[in-house]
Design an enzyme around this catalytic site. Sequence first.
Site, PDB file in Angstrom:
ATOM      1  N   LYS A  33      35.972  35.521  50.152  1.00  0.00           N
ATOM      2  CA  LYS A  33      35.142  34.319  50.074  1.00  0.00           C
ATOM      3  C   LYS A  33      35.795  33.204  50.896  1.00  0.00           C
ATOM      4  CE  LYS A  33      34.729  31.572  46.236  1.00  0.00           C
ATOM      5  NZ  LYS A  33      34.626  30.114  46.458  1.00  0.00           N
ATOM      6  N   ASP A  60      30.867  30.376  50.961  1.00  0.00           N
ATOM      7  CA  ASP A  60      30.542  29.589  49.765  1.00  0.00           C
ATOM      8  C   ASP A  60      30.626  28.106  50.089  1.00  0.00           C
ATOM      9  OD1 ASP A  60      30.207  28.745  47.123  1.00  0.00           O
ATOM     10  OD2 ASP A  60      32.342  28.963  46.676  1.00  0.00           O
ATOM     11  N   LYS A  62      28.211  25.935  49.109  1.00  0.00           N
ATOM     12  CA  LYS A  62      27.572  25.198  47.996  1.00  0.00           C
ATOM     13  C   LYS A  62      26.750  24.014  48.491  1.00  0.00           C
ATOM     14  CE  LYS A  62      30.801  26.295  44.280  1.00  0.00           C
ATOM     15  NZ  LYS A  62      31.860  27.029  44.976  1.00  0.00           N
ATOM     16  N   PHE A  63      25.740  24.319  49.312  1.00  0.00           N
ATOM     17  CA  PHE A  63      24.928  23.224  49.853  1.00  0.00           C
ATOM     18  C   PHE A  63      24.178  22.497  48.735  1.00  0.00           C
ATOM     19  CE2 PHE A  63      24.815  26.114  53.721  1.00  0.00           C
ATOM     20  CZ  PHE A  63      25.818  25.410  54.373  1.00  0.00           C
ATOM     21  N   ASP A  65      21.644  19.115  49.046  1.00  0.00           N
ATOM     22  CA  ASP A  65      21.152  17.961  49.806  1.00  0.00           C
ATOM     23  C   ASP A  65      19.625  18.020  49.816  1.00  0.00           C
ATOM     24  OD1 ASP A  65      21.047  15.761  51.636  1.00  0.00           O
ATOM     25  OD2 ASP A  65      23.002  16.344  52.406  1.00  0.00           O
ATOM     26  N   THR A 124      31.444  26.827  36.689  1.00  0.00           N
ATOM     27  CA  THR A 124      32.197  27.412  35.573  1.00  0.00           C
ATOM     28  C   THR A 124      33.291  26.476  35.042  1.00  0.00           C
ATOM     29  OG1 THR A 124      33.617  28.490  37.176  1.00  0.00           O
ATOM     30  CG2 THR A 124      31.794  29.790  36.313  1.00  0.00           C
ATOM     31  N   ARG A 216      42.958  32.666  41.687  1.00  0.00           N
ATOM     32  CA  ARG A 216      44.364  32.402  41.347  1.00  0.00           C
ATOM     33  C   ARG A 216      45.065  33.489  40.541  1.00  0.00           C
ATOM     34  NH1 ARG A 216      42.803  26.429  39.608  1.00  0.00           N
ATOM     35  NH2 ARG A 216      40.862  27.613  39.325  1.00  0.00           N
TER      36      ARG A 216
HETATM   37  O1  LIG Z   1      30.616  29.503  43.955  1.00  0.00           O
HETATM   38  C1  LIG Z   1      31.689  29.875  43.489  1.00  0.00           C
HETATM   39  O2  LIG Z   1      32.275  30.833  43.981  1.00  0.00           O
HETATM   40  C2  LIG Z   1      32.181  29.225  42.261  1.00  0.00           C
HETATM   41  C3  LIG Z   1      31.232  28.748  41.382  1.00  0.00           C
HETATM   42  C4  LIG Z   1      31.617  28.336  40.099  1.00  0.00           C
HETATM   43  O3  LIG Z   1      30.788  27.970  39.263  1.00  0.00           O
HETATM   44  N1  LIG Z   1      32.931  28.376  39.776  1.00  0.00           N
HETATM   45  C5  LIG Z   1      33.897  28.782  40.654  1.00  0.00           C
HETATM   46  O4  LIG Z   1      35.071  28.823  40.271  1.00  0.00           O
HETATM   47  N2  LIG Z   1      33.531  29.158  41.931  1.00  0.00           N
HETATM   48  C6  LIG Z   1      34.570  29.550  42.913  1.00  0.00           C
HETATM   49  O5  LIG Z   1      35.247  30.709  42.459  1.00  0.00           O
HETATM   50  C7  LIG Z   1      36.639  30.628  42.751  1.00  0.00           C
HETATM   51  C8  LIG Z   1      37.396  30.759  41.457  1.00  0.00           C
HETATM   52  O6  LIG Z   1      38.760  30.760  41.719  1.00  0.00           O
HETATM   53  P1  LIG Z   1      39.833  30.976  40.567  1.00  0.00           P
HETATM   54  O7  LIG Z   1      39.541  29.990  39.478  1.00  0.00           O
HETATM   55  O8  LIG Z   1      41.123  30.702  41.270  1.00  0.00           O
HETATM   56  O9  LIG Z   1      39.683  32.403  40.107  1.00  0.00           O
HETATM   57  C9  LIG Z   1      36.855  29.313  43.502  1.00  0.00           C
HETATM   58  O10 LIG Z   1      36.883  29.600  44.884  1.00  0.00           O
HETATM   59  C10 LIG Z   1      35.635  28.483  43.176  1.00  0.00           C
HETATM   60  O11 LIG Z   1      35.238  27.660  44.259  1.00  0.00           O
END
Ligand SMILES: O=C(O)c1cc(=O)[nH]c(=O)n1[C@@H]1O[C@H](COP(=O)(O)O)[C@@H](O)[C@H]1O
Length: 239
Positions: A33, A60, A62-63, A65, A124, A216
């Site tokens: 990603k 990703d 995330k647009f 607008d 999330t 992470r």
């Molecule tokens: O669109 C996403 O990927 C995303 C949406 C969401 O609601 N929550 C979310 O954590 N993400 C992405 O998912 C990844 C989660 O990363 P970790 O929390 O490190 O596992 C990050 O790159 C966030 O940008």
Amino acid sequence: MNTHKKIIVPLDVPDLQSAIALVDRLPLVDFWKVGLELFTSSGPAILEVLKSRQKRIFLDLKFHDIPNTVAGACCAAAGYGVDLLTIHATAGQDALKAAWSAVQEGALQAGVKPPQLIAITLLTSISSRQLAIDLKVPLELPEYALAMALMAQECGLSGAVCSPQEVAQLRQICGDDFLLVCPGIRPSWARKADQKRSLTPAEAILAGADYLVIGRPITGSDDPQLAWNQIVEELTTLA
Ligand SMILES: O=C(O)c1cc(=O)[nH]c(=O)n1[C@@H]1O[C@H](COP(=O)(O)O)[C@@H](O)[C@H]1O
């Protein structure tokens, strides 16, 4: 599909060099990603690197607008020939429909396959309490996430990003063809950090997720390859 192909690892790093180093460190990862941090710092260069290694790409960005602006951005992003692309459902129906059309148009102009456009239902990192108190949304969180997913589906999008805690309900109501991608995944041994609505990788797959975004717990580990192996092993026992 092989279980490891269901895991998407985010390149949440500050520059191109660190991204390439991470890709080199985890040769078994098939789906990467590229998100806001890397794309803002380094632009699209990483996309060519990933393609030259036959990796799948989730762009990703995330647009969020007005319809005309998201359409322009989606048209440009679709031209990169990526596999998945995100927009916030809260951009609204007109923006979602314009984005979907622009994705088809951009891919056609560039002569590439259109990415699957998927909608963020509710980040999330937001808890039920924050949804009610900070964002002033009067619905229960699962009801709200479902409403966002259904709106995206009605607008022709391919799927949604949701927390693993809502994925069973979304799977049941949106059907098997609606792509459900779950971040907020935490193996039992990992720290939750800013993720508020998490489940383990196995729980998320059993609940109906198509893909898991796991950052992470893998990339922040002292031994990313070992963390990756542990997660894949946990998922393989389900197959
Ligand atoms: O669109 C996403 O990927 C995303 C949406 C969401 O609601 N929550 C979310 O954590 N993400 C992405 O998912 C990844 C989660 O990363 P970790 O929390 O490190 O596992 C990050 O790159 C966030 O940008």
